[in-house]
Enzyme design. Structure first.
Site, PDB file in Angstrom:
ATOM      1  N   ASP A 474     -47.782  86.598 -83.948  1.00  0.00           N
ATOM      2  CA  ASP A 474     -47.195  86.620 -84.267  1.00  0.00           C
ATOM      3  C   ASP A 474     -45.491  87.446 -85.318  1.00  0.00           C
ATOM      4  O   ASP A 474     -46.282  88.987 -85.018  1.00  0.00           O
ATOM      5  CB  ASP A 474     -47.256  85.826 -85.875  1.00  0.00           C
ATOM      6  CG  ASP A 474     -46.564  84.816 -86.028  1.00  0.00           C
ATOM      7  OD1 ASP A 474     -45.426  84.863 -86.099  1.00  0.00           O
ATOM      8  OD2 ASP A 474     -46.227  83.483 -86.431  1.00  0.00           O
ATOM      9  N   ASP A 544     -41.760  76.296 -84.653  1.00  0.00           N
ATOM     10  CA  ASP A 544     -42.602  75.836 -85.126  1.00  0.00           C
ATOM     11  C   ASP A 544     -42.509  74.049 -85.523  1.00  0.00           C
ATOM     12  O   ASP A 544     -42.813  73.479 -86.169  1.00  0.00           O
ATOM     13  CB  ASP A 544     -42.264  76.369 -86.539  1.00  0.00           C
ATOM     14  CG  ASP A 544     -43.474  78.054 -86.998  1.00  0.00           C
ATOM     15  OD1 ASP A 544     -44.163  77.846 -86.076  1.00  0.00           O
ATOM     16  OD2 ASP A 544     -42.988  78.664 -87.524  1.00  0.00           O
TER      17      ASP A 544
HETATM   18  C1  GLA Z   1     -45.525  80.848 -87.958  1.00  0.00           C
HETATM   19  C2  GLA Z   1     -45.756  81.003 -86.482  1.00  0.00           C
HETATM   20  C3  GLA Z   1     -47.000  79.847 -87.064  1.00  0.00           C
HETATM   21  C4  GLA Z   1     -47.519  79.976 -87.710  1.00  0.00           C
HETATM   22  C5  GLA Z   1     -47.102  80.623 -89.409  1.00  0.00           C
HETATM   23  C6  GLA Z   1     -48.239  81.460 -90.066  1.00  0.00           C
HETATM   24  O1  GLA Z   1     -44.535  80.506 -88.624  1.00  0.00           O
HETATM   25  O2  GLA Z   1     -45.109  80.358 -86.333  1.00  0.00           O
HETATM   26  O3  GLA Z   1     -47.257  79.035 -85.774  1.00  0.00           O
HETATM   27  O4  GLA Z   1     -48.583  80.410 -87.759  1.00  0.00           O
HETATM   28  O5  GLA Z   1     -46.238  81.929 -89.070  1.00  0.00           O
HETATM   29  O6  GLA Z   1     -47.754  82.185 -91.142  1.00  0.00           O
END
Ligand code: GLA
Length: 729
Positions: A474, A544
């Protein structure tokens, strides 16, 4: 590669040495300029781009056109090359348009006059060489053709031999493409609103798709577009061109139409201009521009691009992806070993094959209880997880699922041991505040020791628990104060490019050292969906936003370029949504779950199990078949319906997904779902399934009747779904 034609004349002489697939051509000014011109045509499938030098040696683009077998060569009609636009104009050659190349030489010169000096071909690789002798500068326009998929990669390599550095203000990746005025489909983005599509004719003036991120190439816009000349891009008809810049940083894709030449479109593609200081003898290689085209609509364009992406742009593109169970929306940061183990048992029971523990598992002195602390300290939190990572992998083993872990290795929270020890390791400018986003800062990958730290961190995690088979990588913020301690004061502008290259170096090292570990690309949702970074990853987290209706639209748009096998789609309880509909939407991509199994009713658990079982049955089709987009979301006359299918040409099997996005009056004869791949001579067994009932309706159909009458649409209620398994018998 169908044909590459090279002929000579004009103001240059041409010496050709050919051997096997290789062809090298050196051009030199011809004595007396005896009325000879030099032309190059590069053909990919049905399309071709051709170039010719004008009387000054400047490269002109004669055309970009669809070819027919009857007309394979270059045809510029009665016009001299000067009548055609400059292919790679530098500043000074035409100040009325944004230049492909803009620089300041070591001695302050800004004009640049590159002329054609050579052309080389080695198999499917072409190199058109330009040079400006006064600047001791060369520009190689590189083209790699993928004939089987009608895909072309283009990039430029710039080098000089001045006594001191040259500063590049702009360098396009590709020749400035000139094409008839088309319709443009673009995909703008924001957090939770990735792949927001819009289509319109390109207006007079300049239309720009740009992303300013250095960490997230899709900050505000995805670096993908479609151009179609016969109205908006259609699935089955009309020439259509797809473009994407394979770059992990800021992009600029601009579409220019002039009042005086409104019939012609000029496309500039490249990374965001930056003051890049280029030393003598060093080569500046631009990112690659990927082009694909089809003479007959986006369906065949998609088939070509999916094939190409599987073979060239993602890792292990022919391998089927597992059903993933992720923990993020179910737990956020709130879990411990017993809870994780309970979820593992629940995940296995639902049919998941891989358990992915998301954010919140690390931090000792600064435990990651929320997003304010811990990033940078990649040791398991001893309170939440007393048995550490090995405790998690062995629990996963016991439950019969593979294990995966979330990491964000390029970032640091100021509240961390890492930041306490190395406050100078972050991207920042001296004497400026360090602006935090999501309470974190970006590590400066231009520093070799930071690259070693990041590679070492990932390596240490994987070595600590060799059972880890998957990482979600990420990146949750972008760069705001673009300074690097690794770059001298006069080279700070290099950061925008060097940070992407450095990141790719780290990712390449991880992928090479851990070939069996699958990697998911994620950046605050779909912020890193680009064809460059993907080469070290197996899949991408699209957004998300996991609302199924929003996801269906995003998956639809992304599928023009990316095979659904790499679009991770997890079923969540987002907004209390209907589980059957959410499962059906996720099943048309890389299926998975992100919910708490303990909070599901018995009926909901059986529904999820049924979804996983059906997905396993059709996974080879969804992940490896040919995609057919059948009824587009929000299309006029679609009556709230969406349909898409995956067909396996070798097996004659297909799965069709039908979705009712909004309620419709319906009626049995209304709006059948088309089955365009059916063969008239075949007979088919059609099974109609839903996730809400075990009952299925099986019928025998002829290919003829499927082609003529399609599949009767059974849905009317909002957010409902149906599946058909259509198998040739
Ligand atoms: C980002 C990702 C999510 C999750 C969060 C965790 O927003 O897109 O899917 O993994 O971080 O903090």
């Amino acid at each position: 590669m169908s044909v590459t034609t090279l002929y000579e004349g004009g103001w240059h002489s041409c010496a050709v040495a050919a051997g096997g697939a290789d062809l090298v051509c050196t051009l030199a000014p011809a004595a007396g300029h005896a009325g000879r011109v030099t032309a190059i045509e590069i053909a990919v499938g049905e399309a071709a781009i051709s170039f010719e030098a004008d009387r000054d040696g400047a490269l002109r683009q004669l055309g970009f056109r669809l070819r027919t077998p009857a007309e394979p060569g270059i045809d510029r009609g009665p016009f001299p090359p000067e009548a055609f636009p400059l292919a790679y104009p530098a500043w000074g050659q035409d100040v009325s348009q944004s230049p492909a190349l803009r620089l300041t030489s070591h001695d302050g010169l800004r004009t640049c006059y590159p002329v054609l000096t050579g052309y080389e071909r080695s198999g499917d690789d072409h190199r058109i060489r330009l040079a400006d002798d006064r600047l001791a500068l060369t520009v190689d326009l590189c083209l790699r053709v993928h004939p089987a998929d009608a895909v072309l990669e283009q990039w430029a390599e710039i080098e000089h031999n001045q006594p001191g550095p040259v500063t590049l203000q702009a360098a396009a990746a590709a020749p400035v493409l000139h094409a008839p005025t088309p319709w443009l489909t673009r995909f703008d983005a924001d957090w939770a609103a990735e792949w927001t599509a819009s289509t319109a004719p390109v207006p007079i003036g300049t239309t720009t798709i740009q992303s300013l991120g250095a960490v997230r190439p899709c900050l505000r816009a995805s670096p993908f577009f479609l151009l179609a000349t016969d109205g908006p891009a259609a699935e089955e008809t009309g020439p259509v061109l797809a473009g994407s810049l394979a770059w992990g940083g800021g992009t600029r894709l601009s579409f220019e139409r002039r009042v005086a030449q409104a019939e012609r479109l000029r496309v500039w593609c490249g990374q965001q201009p930056a003051d890049y200081v280029l030393d003598p003898g060093a080569v500046f290689s631009t990112p690659r521009m990927i082009w694909a085209w089809s003479p007959d609509g986006t369906r065949s364009l998609t088939h070509r691009l999916h094939r190409w992406t599987r073979s060239h742009a993602v890792r292990d593109g022919q391998r089927l992806r597992p059903i993933v169970f992720n923990t993020w929306e179910a737990t956020f940061f709130d879990f411990d070993q017993p809870k994780v183990e309970r979820m593992m048992a629940g995940a296995a029971d639902l049919g998941a094959e891989l358990f992915l523990l998301d954010d919140g598992w690390f931090g000792t002195e600064f435990p990651r209880a929320d997003d304010r602390a811990g990033l940078g300290d990649w040791q398991a939190d001893p309170v939440k997880l007393p048995a550490g990572l090995p405790g998690l992998t062995s629990a996963a083993d016991q439950h019969g699922v593979r294990f995966g872990l979330w990491v964000e290795p390029e970032m640091v929270n100021p509240a961390s041991q890492l930041y306490r020890s190395h406050p100078d390791w972050v991207v920042s400018e001296p004497e400026r505040p360090r602006r935090e986003e999501r309470n974190q800062l970006v590590l400066d990958l231009c520093r070799p020791q930071v690259r070693e730290f990041v590679t070492g961190t990932v390596g240490a995690i994987l070595a600590d628990a060799p059972g880890i088979g998957y990482l979600k990588w990420d990146a949750n913020r972008d760069i705001s104060e673009p300074g690097s301690g690794a770059l001298s004061a006069d080279r700070q502008g290099n950061l925008w490019t060097d940070t992407v290259r450095a990141r790719w170096q780290v990712m390449a090292a991880v992928a090479e050292r851990w070939p069996d570990v699958e990697l998911m690309l994620c950046a605050s949702g779909g912020g890193r969906t680009d064809l460059g970074t993907l080469r070290w990853f197996h899949e991408v987290w699209l957004s998300d936003n996991t609302d199924a209706a929003a996801r269906l639209r995003m998956q639809w748009h992304a599928s023009h370029f990316l095979p659904p096998q790499i679009l991770a789609a997890h079923v969540t309880r987002w907004g209390g949504q209907d589980l059957a509909f959410a499962c059906a939407v996720a099943m048309s991509a890389r299926f998975g779950f992100d919910l708490d199994p303990a909070a599901l009713s018995q009926a909901e658990r059986s529904l999820c199990r049924r979804a996983a079982a059906i997905y396993r049955e059709v996974r080879d089709l969804v992940q490896g078949g040919e995609m057919f987009r059948l009824i587009a979301p929000d299309a006029p006359g679609s009556a709230g319906r969406v349909a898409l299918a995956f067909f396996g040409p070798a097996s004659g099997r297909a799965v069709v997904f039908g979705y009712q996005l909004s309620a419709s009056a319906g009626g049995p004869a209304a709006h059948p779902c088309p089955v365009p791949w059916a063969g008239r001579e075949f007979r088919y067994r059609v099974r109609q399934l839903t996730l809400t009932s075990e009952a299925e309706v099986a019928t025998e159909r002829t290919g003829d009747s499927l082609l003529t009458d399609g599949l009767v649409w059974p849905l009317t209620a909002e957010r409902t779904a149906v599946m058909w398994l259509v198998n040739a018998t």
